[in-house]
Write an enzyme that holds these catalytic residues in place. Structure first.
Site, PDB file in Angstrom:
ATOM      1  N   GLU A 225       0.893  -1.380   0.060  1.00 17.22           N
ATOM      2  CA  GLU A 225      -0.103  -0.038  -0.084  1.00 17.22           C
ATOM      3  C   GLU A 225       1.022   1.259  -0.148  1.00 17.22           C
ATOM      4  OE1 GLU A 225      -3.534   1.878   2.553  1.00 17.22           O
ATOM      5  OE2 GLU A 225      -2.844  -0.101   3.174  1.00 17.22           O
ATOM      6  N   GLY A 254      -7.755   5.143   6.998  1.00 10.89           N
ATOM      7  CA  GLY A 254      -8.858   5.170   8.133  1.00 10.89           C
ATOM      8  C   GLY A 254      -8.156   4.120   9.002  1.00 10.89           C
ATOM      9  N   GLY A 255      -7.584   2.904   8.578  1.00 10.42           N
ATOM     10  CA  GLY A 255      -7.316   1.925   9.780  1.00 10.42           C
ATOM     11  C   GLY A 255      -5.742   1.816   9.810  1.00 10.42           C
ATOM     12  N   SER A 256      -5.080   2.287   8.988  1.00 14.51           N
ATOM     13  CA  SER A 256      -3.429   2.426   9.069  1.00 14.51           C
ATOM     14  C   SER A 256      -2.925   3.753   8.419  1.00 14.51           C
ATOM     15  CB  SER A 256      -2.929   1.062   8.169  1.00 14.51           C
ATOM     16  OG  SER A 256      -3.197   1.039   6.751  1.00 14.51           O
ATOM     17  N   GLN A 258       0.800   4.960   6.440  1.00 15.38           N
ATOM     18  CA  GLN A 258       2.257   4.342   5.610  1.00 15.38           C
ATOM     19  C   GLN A 258       3.156   5.438   5.634  1.00 15.38           C
ATOM     20  OE1 GLN A 258      -1.140   3.767   4.102  1.00 15.38           O
ATOM     21  NE2 GLN A 258      -1.070   1.634   5.202  1.00 15.38           N
TER      22      GLN A 258
END
Length: 473
Positions: A225, A254-256, A258
């Protein structure tokens, strides 16, 4: 007499025609017996030959860059129609590799919504050219349908229909499609994500696109990602093709979250965990990237944790010092509604202490980062727009401390319409400053699009999809 006059006229005409030739005398010696009609016939043939040469020179398409650009602009309005695929015993990969018109369909099953990217490329003698992108999204995300996988798959249908309308029917059988899920599905309990993806595979098989069921419908690795997002920005800014390799991509989903860039300092390579360095090869270039995905450190996951949320417990109410004391609101996370509110001790300083501690638990410092050209996007962009730090259409350049100032302003002037704004901005500042260790005055570019292309991992994933399909190398 009449015959003699006619012969004299023929000779006179021949002399008149030939008198314009630079080598008349020698030419006359070879042609003095020709009639006027013979000369005329040979002259017509010569003119025809010259015209044919001119047609070859001016009508055959040029192979230079200017010709390619003109063709791309035309194709953006009306794509060329190509013949249907031959029988299966023909080498389809060879056909795809030689086709000038290329499409790729990438479906992004994110934690808060699902999106479709339809990319139209033109193969040229130089670099692959992106003609246009079609982008649409639906909410909620696929992970919200954990209890009803069939309904979850159906939420993707309208996105596939958009792709079906965009890709010319003759090209659909050779257009690769993928659906890659991110942190939302990674966080689901075991077995639930597999059931959702099985239903999605069955749905996609109803469409004529090129699908590798095992590889192209899956949960994406967090590192991929980050790499694909970096590749999107690097390609669209020209950084990748120029070889400067100075772009850093910081994505807040929203969840991670990078972080990805190419390290230039040996110190970074010596101190970084080994699994933070990944290799990728594209367009005959091999690159070693610093990339890592922090699962659970996306904006929505962070909100949930800082509000005291715990997925293992059945909760209906969440409270936090990071929400203004007088705020009462309904918030849905992971398909579950929660009543959220502030506490009597709520304040900017109390919240910053909690946020800083949370960031310090996991985020690795990257001292080299501030020497790169930093791009931040996704929820970074949304919060910057909501706090009027940047233009909603153009994006803008900020310094890291701008997020801190905006957070302070949001706490001082709480809004029931944007109850999380102060918390969100404070987390962004802490992530950049306390986590990655960017200086307060470090400049960052906050963007949503580059040249009308959505900034996300979609374009980078399309390049890998085309490479795996044998359409680019």
């Amino acid at each position: 007499m009449d015959k003699e006059n006619a012969d004299n006229m023929k000779k006179s005409a021949s002399m008149t025609l030939l008198s314009h030739s630079p080598s008349t005398s020698s030419f006359l010696n070879r042609t003095k017996s020709w009639s006027m009609y013979e000369v005329r016939g040979r002259m017509i043939a010569a003119v025809a030959l010259v015209c044919l040469i001119l047609l070859v020179v001016y009508i055959v398409p040029s192979t230079n860059g200017y010709s390619d650009v003109e063709t791309v602009e035309f194709l953006a309005r009306r794509p060329v129609r190509m013949p249907k695929l031959p029988s299966q015993d023909i080498d389809n990969k060879h056909l795809m590799a030689t086709s000038s018109e290329i499409y790729a369909v990438v479906l992004d099953a994110g934690s808060t919504g699902s999106r479709v990217h339809v990319f139209h490329f033109k193969r040229t003698n130089g670099p692959l050219k992106l003609v246009r992108e079609v982008f649409e999204q639906v909410k909620p995300g696929l992970s919200s349908y954990a209890d009803d996988p069939k309904k979850g798959a159906e939420s993707i249908r309208q996105l596939l229909n958009i792709a079906l309308a965009e890709v010319p029917s003759e090209l659909q059988p050779r257009t690769p499609v993928s659906l890659l899920a991110t942190a939302g599905l990674r966080l689901l309990r075991e077995g639930v994500a597999d059931t959702l993806l099985k239903e999605v595979r069955n749905l996609i098989k109803e469409y004529p696109f090129l699908l590798d069921e095992e590889e192209d419908v899956d949960i994406m690795e967090g590192a991929d990602e980050g790499m694909f997002s970096w590749l999107t920005i690097s390609f669209m800014t020209g950084d990748f093709l120029s070889g400067r390799n100075n772009v850093a991509a910081l994505d807040l989903g929203g969840g991670s979250s990078q972080i990805t860039f190419i390290p230039n300092q040996q110190e970074t390579l010596n101190t970084v965990p080994k699994d933070f360095i990944k290799s990728m090869e594209l367009f005959k270039k091999k690159l070693n990237l610093y990339t890592h995905s922090y699962l659970g450190y996306g904006l929505m996951s962070t909100r949930f944790k800082l509000l005291g949320g715990n997925k293992k417990e059945k909760q209906q109410k969440l409270q936090s010092v990071c929400l203004p004391a007088n705020i009462r609101s309904l918030w849905t996370f992971g398909g579950v509604p929660y009543n959220v509110s502030g506490e009597s001790q709520s304040s900017f300083n109390s919240c910053y202490s909690v946020v800083k501690d949370f960031v310090g638990q996991k985020i690795q410092a990257v001292y080299e980062l501030q020497k790169h050209e930093i791009y931040v996007f996704s929820y970074f962009y949304d919060a910057a727009v909501d706090s009027q730090l940047i233009d909603s259409d153009l994006g803008g350049k900020l310094v890291v401390k701008d997020f801190l100032r905006a957070a302070k302003k949001a706490f001082d002037n709480p809004s029931s319409k944007k109850p999380f704004l102060g918390l969100d901005l404070l987390y962004m500042y802490s992530l950049l400053h306390d986590g990655y260790r960017l200086r307060s005055k470090t400049k960052v570019t906050v963007i949503k699009k580059i040249e009308h292309v959505e900034v996300s991992w979609g374009l980078g994933a399309a390049f890998e999809l085309l490479s795996d399909s044998g359409m680019i190398s």
